[in-house]
Design a protein around this motif. Structure first.
Motif, PDB file in Angstrom:
ATOM      1  N   PHE A   1      41.887  44.886  75.582  1.00 43.60           N
ATOM      2  CA  PHE A   1      41.491  46.260  75.267  1.00 43.60           C
ATOM      3  C   PHE A   1      42.457  47.274  75.890  1.00 43.60           C
ATOM      4  CE2 PHE A   1      38.984  50.089  76.306  1.00 43.60           C
ATOM      5  CZ  PHE A   1      38.606  50.457  75.031  1.00 43.60           C
ATOM      6  N   VAL A   2      42.864  47.037  77.124  1.00 43.08           N
ATOM      7  CA  VAL A   2      43.790  47.957  77.784  1.00 43.08           C
ATOM      8  C   VAL A   2      45.100  48.057  77.006  1.00 43.08           C
ATOM      9  CG1 VAL A   2      45.208  48.287  79.843  1.00 43.08           C
ATOM     10  CG2 VAL A   2      42.811  47.699  80.085  1.00 43.08           C
ATOM     11  N   SER A   3      45.607  46.910  76.566  1.00 41.59           N
ATOM     12  CA  SER A   3      46.850  46.926  75.800  1.00 41.59           C
ATOM     13  C   SER A   3      46.663  47.640  74.465  1.00 41.59           C
ATOM     14  CB  SER A   3      47.334  45.495  75.551  1.00 41.59           C
ATOM     15  OG  SER A   3      47.580  44.836  76.777  1.00 41.59           O
ATOM     16  N   SER A   4      45.529  47.420  73.815  1.00 39.40           N
ATOM     17  CA  SER A   4      45.271  48.076  72.530  1.00 39.40           C
ATOM     18  C   SER A   4      45.206  49.593  72.693  1.00 39.40           C
ATOM     19  CB  SER A   4      43.960  47.557  71.929  1.00 39.40           C
ATOM     20  OG  SER A   4      44.003  46.167  71.734  1.00 39.40           O
ATOM     21  N   VAL A   5      44.551  50.057  73.762  1.00 43.57           N
ATOM     22  CA  VAL A   5      44.487  51.498  74.017  1.00 43.57           C
ATOM     23  C   VAL A   5      45.882  52.050  74.276  1.00 43.57           C
ATOM     24  CG1 VAL A   5      43.618  53.252  75.602  1.00 43.57           C
ATOM     25  CG2 VAL A   5      42.126  51.419  74.851  1.00 43.57           C
ATOM     26  N   GLY A   6      46.707  51.265  75.002  1.00 44.20           N
ATOM     27  CA  GLY A   6      48.074  51.699  75.239  1.00 44.20           C
ATOM     28  C   GLY A   6      48.842  51.908  73.947  1.00 44.20           C
TER      29      GLY A   6
ATOM     30  N   LEU B   1      20.291  48.494  70.744  1.00 47.52           N
ATOM     31  CA  LEU B   1      20.684  49.795  71.286  1.00 47.52           C
ATOM     32  C   LEU B   1      22.045  49.726  71.954  1.00 47.52           C
ATOM     33  CD1 LEU B   1      17.284  51.021  72.773  1.00 47.52           C
ATOM     34  CD2 LEU B   1      18.509  51.992  70.821  1.00 47.52           C
ATOM     35  N   THR B   2      22.279  48.639  72.691  1.00 45.61           N
ATOM     36  CA  THR B   2      23.585  48.480  73.343  1.00 45.61           C
ATOM     37  C   THR B   2      24.692  48.359  72.310  1.00 45.61           C
ATOM     38  OG1 THR B   2      22.502  47.336  75.185  1.00 45.61           O
ATOM     39  CG2 THR B   2      24.886  47.133  75.012  1.00 45.61           C
ATOM     40  N   ARG B   3      24.452  47.550  71.261  1.00 45.37           N
ATOM     41  CA  ARG B   3      25.466  47.384  70.205  1.00 45.37           C
ATOM     42  C   ARG B   3      25.709  48.680  69.450  1.00 45.37           C
ATOM     43  NH1 ARG B   3      22.549  42.746  69.376  1.00 45.37           N
ATOM     44  NH2 ARG B   3      21.536  43.563  67.512  1.00 45.37           N
ATOM     45  N   ALA B   4      24.704  49.534  69.381  1.00 43.87           N
ATOM     46  CA  ALA B   4      24.865  50.781  68.652  1.00 43.87           C
ATOM     47  C   ALA B   4      25.592  51.843  69.478  1.00 43.87           C
ATOM     48  CB  ALA B   4      23.497  51.304  68.211  1.00 43.87           C
ATOM     49  N   PHE B   5      25.135  52.054  70.710  1.00 42.82           N
ATOM     50  CA  PHE B   5      25.654  53.166  71.486  1.00 42.82           C
ATOM     51  C   PHE B   5      26.959  52.840  72.202  1.00 42.82           C
ATOM     52  CE2 PHE B   5      21.354  54.799  70.980  1.00 42.82           C
ATOM     53  CZ  PHE B   5      21.608  56.136  70.763  1.00 42.82           C
ATOM     54  N   LEU B   6      27.137  51.591  72.654  1.00 47.61           N
ATOM     55  CA  LEU B   6      28.354  51.260  73.388  1.00 47.61           C
ATOM     56  C   LEU B   6      29.603  51.430  72.525  1.00 47.61           C
ATOM     57  CD1 LEU B   6      29.342  50.338  76.138  1.00 47.61           C
ATOM     58  CD2 LEU B   6      29.161  47.975  75.367  1.00 47.61           C
ATOM     59  N   PRO B   7      29.661  50.850  71.313  1.00 41.06           N
ATOM     60  CA  PRO B   7      30.846  51.090  70.471  1.00 41.06           C
ATOM     61  C   PRO B   7      30.985  52.551  70.070  1.00 41.06           C
ATOM     62  CG  PRO B   7      29.605  49.194  69.676  1.00 41.06           C
ATOM     63  CD  PRO B   7      28.754  49.885  70.683  1.00 41.06           C
ATOM     64  N   ALA B   8      29.850  53.236  69.842  1.00 44.52           N
ATOM     65  CA  ALA B   8      29.918  54.639  69.435  1.00 44.52           C
ATOM     66  C   ALA B   8      30.533  55.498  70.531  1.00 44.52           C
ATOM     67  CB  ALA B   8      28.515  55.145  69.079  1.00 44.52           C
ATOM     68  N   VAL B   9      30.081  55.298  71.768  1.00 44.94           N
ATOM     69  CA  VAL B   9      30.632  56.076  72.884  1.00 44.94           C
ATOM     70  C   VAL B   9      32.105  55.727  73.107  1.00 44.94           C
ATOM     71  CG1 VAL B   9      30.474  56.469  75.365  1.00 44.94           C
ATOM     72  CG2 VAL B   9      28.392  56.344  74.000  1.00 44.94           C
ATOM     73  N   ALA B  10      32.430  54.422  73.025  1.00 43.12           N
ATOM     74  CA  ALA B  10      33.824  54.016  73.194  1.00 43.12           C
ATOM     75  C   ALA B  10      34.702  54.627  72.106  1.00 43.12           C
ATOM     76  CB  ALA B  10      33.930  52.489  73.165  1.00 43.12           C
ATOM     77  N   LEU B  11      34.226  54.601  70.858  1.00 42.35           N
ATOM     78  CA  LEU B  11      34.987  55.192  69.752  1.00 42.35           C
ATOM     79  C   LEU B  11      35.162  56.686  69.954  1.00 42.35           C
ATOM     80  CD1 LEU B  11      36.285  54.907  66.953  1.00 42.35           C
ATOM     81  CD2 LEU B  11      34.016  55.275  65.958  1.00 42.35           C
ATOM     82  N   LEU B  12      34.105  57.351  70.398  1.00 44.56           N
ATOM     83  CA  LEU B  12      34.190  58.786  70.648  1.00 44.56           C
ATOM     84  C   LEU B  12      35.247  59.118  71.695  1.00 44.56           C
ATOM     85  CD1 LEU B  12      33.112  61.691  70.374  1.00 44.56           C
ATOM     86  CD2 LEU B  12      31.359  61.119  72.048  1.00 44.56           C
ATOM     87  N   LEU B  13      35.246  58.380  72.800  1.00 49.20           N
ATOM     88  CA  LEU B  13      36.213  58.639  73.863  1.00 49.20           C
ATOM     89  C   LEU B  13      37.643  58.345  73.404  1.00 49.20           C
ATOM     90  CD1 LEU B  13      34.267  57.185  76.928  1.00 49.20           C
ATOM     91  CD2 LEU B  13      34.561  59.579  76.292  1.00 49.20           C
ATOM     92  N   LEU B  14      37.817  57.254  72.642  1.00 44.68           N
ATOM     93  CA  LEU B  14      39.156  56.920  72.161  1.00 44.68           C
ATOM     94  C   LEU B  14      39.680  57.973  71.196  1.00 44.68           C
ATOM     95  CD1 LEU B  14      38.784  53.076  71.564  1.00 44.68           C
ATOM     96  CD2 LEU B  14      40.055  54.197  73.387  1.00 44.68           C
ATOM     97  N   VAL B  15      38.818  58.412  70.285  1.00 48.26           N
ATOM     98  CA  VAL B  15      39.241  59.443  69.319  1.00 48.26           C
ATOM     99  C   VAL B  15      39.562  60.745  70.037  1.00 48.26           C
ATOM    100  CG1 VAL B  15      38.441  60.876  67.396  1.00 48.26           C
ATOM    101  CG2 VAL B  15      38.010  58.418  67.378  1.00 48.26           C
ATOM    102  N   MET B  16      38.711  61.113  71.007  1.00 49.67           N
ATOM    103  CA  MET B  16      38.967  62.361  71.737  1.00 49.67           C
ATOM    104  C   MET B  16      40.243  62.259  72.560  1.00 49.67           C
ATOM    105  SD  MET B  16      36.802  64.380  70.664  1.00 49.67           S
ATOM    106  CE  MET B  16      37.495  65.677  71.669  1.00 49.67           C
TER     107      MET B  16
END
Length: 425
Positions: free
Chosen positions: A163-168, A222-237
């Motif tokens: 994941f770290v490499s992908s974000v890079g 709930l974890t599957r719904a909110f965890l990817p959503a929050v991660a996607l939000l932070l990555l997009v921002m």
């Protein structure tokens, strides 16, 4: 035991990893550079890195057909051991370990613009070492709880590594982790995350991560719904922030922060609305079903003439049906059972085995005080209540007023004794 859901997740992750590795092979063989790097400025994945991913994913996929086979466990162990030793050597020597294709062709037929095209990154070797140990544990100690926890920790590390490499790469900084090492190629980073998902899915409900992230429970959903959503939000921002600061626009800080806030609010509102609507339908249906079942059970319990009472481990009443309220009164909940005893009794001693986990039904007769103050004899049938982990949480008891029956039996016994005395006389 692997559930159909965990099996499907693991097979999907392994299948995607196999496809990506084969695409990389095709890129090397056909000279289509973009297939091995997924972008002109990106580092291509090494041939031997793709080969290891292909072997590991294929073995995991094959193992899922026979999860309990000793041959499957042995192959996983050997694959993990070889992977850990091989990548440990690469990491130790920090050598330019060229692929088999380059050795066979003497680097004449397969070329690539990057001078390190066929070099496994030492950082990728670290991820493979972790994967190797995870496979070793799975091949040897799959039934051990402590080993499973350690395997979950390794899976988290492998996912984080990719994941770290992908974000890079997303932010245009392959060396996000710093240093001068050869970065992990983007296809390899993606496959590391898929490998971690396959390891968790292949373990099934035994995995703590599976119960948290992949189980069909409400917590898992709930974890599957909110965890990817929050991660996607932070990555997009983060991506938007980089573009606003260093890319397309040159805004003053106040304007930049304001635009960031507005975009984050809009995306958050959209994501939460979608998730709430998705989960809301199922929750509404579940609530309707629960109300119907609850109403049916309440009607059945109210129609039963016997007294039905529930106590916790402290012998305090926590629930009663209509017959129970009619006998003990409306304030029975919260009162200890002994509050209604009449005279010296051994009731607690008789039912004590239930609170130690005894599965048998205990029958006893006890004199109890009715709400009008009358002394009545109740015949109780008691059974232990346990939670999903087998821990005793209380007892459920049904009772019937047998005072008149007992009196009739005593009367009959007295008449028989009187008759016997008369006959003997």
């Amino acid at each position: 035991m692997i559930t159909p859901r965990s099996l499907k997740i693991s097979q999907t992750a392994n299948g995607l990893a196999i496809i990506i590795s084969l695409v990389s092979f095709l890129g090397w063989a056909a000279g289509l550079h973009i297939l091995a790097s997924w972008g002109a400025p990106f580092k291509p994945i090494a041939f031997n890195t793709s080969l290891i991913f292909f072997i590991l994913s294929a073995l995991l996929l094959w193992n899922e057909r026979r999860p309990e086979s000793r041959k499957s466990s042995l192959l996983l162990f050997l694959a993990g051991l070889f992977t850990a030793l091989f990548c440990g050597y690469v990491l130790k020597t920090k050598a330019s370990f060229f692929s088999l294709a380059d050795l066979f062709t003497n680097n004449t037929t397969l070329t690539y613009p990057s001078g390190q095209a066929a070099t496994m990154s030492p950082l990728a070797a670290i991820g493979f070492i972790a994967a190797g140990f995870a496979l070793i544990i799975r091949g040897l100690l799959r039934q051990n709880r402590t080993a499973q926890i350690f395997s979950d920790i390794l899976a988290i590390f492998i996912f984080f590594w990719g994941f770290v490499s992908s974000v890079g790469y997303l932010y245009g900084l392959p060396l996000l982790y710093g240093g001068a090492y050869v970065p992990i190629a983007l296809p390899a980073a993606i496959m590391f995350m898929l490998l971690a998902v396959a390891l968790v899915g292949g373990s099934g409900p035994k995995s703590i991560l599976f119960s948290l992230l992949l189980a069909p429970s409400l917590q898992g959903r709930l974890t599957r719904a909110f965890l990817p959503a929050v991660a996607l939000l932070l990555l997009v921002m983060g991506w938007i922030d980089i573009k606003f600061r260093f890319g397309y626009f040159n805004l003053n800080p106040a304007m930049h922060i304001s635009i960031d806030t507005i975009i984050m609010l809009l995306i958050s509102f959209l994501l939460i609305t979608i998730i709430a609507r998705w989960l809301g339908r199922d929750l509404t249906t579940a609530q309707k079903t629960l109300r119907i079942v609850s109403s049916r059970h309440e009607a059945l319990l109210s129609a039963i003439p016997d007294i039905i009472m529930e106590v916790d481990t402290a012998k305090v009443y926590t629930w009663a049906n209509k017959a129970g309220y009619d006998f003990f009164g409306g304030n029975v909940i919260g009162k200890e059972a002994a509050h209604y005893f009449e005279g010296e009794q051994t009731t607690y001693a008789v039912v004590q085995p239930l609170f130690f986990g005894d599965e048998n039904v205990q029958y006893l007769e006890s004199w109890q005080r009715r709400k009008d103050g009358q002394k009545r004899l109740l015949g109780w049938s008691c059974r232990a209540l346990k939670d999903k982990n087998g821990v005793v949480t209380g007892a459920l008891s049904s009772a019937r007023d047998i005072t008149e029956i007992k009196q009739a039996e005593d009367t009959i016994a007295m008449e028989r004794e009187r008759l016997a005395v008369t006959l003997r006389s």
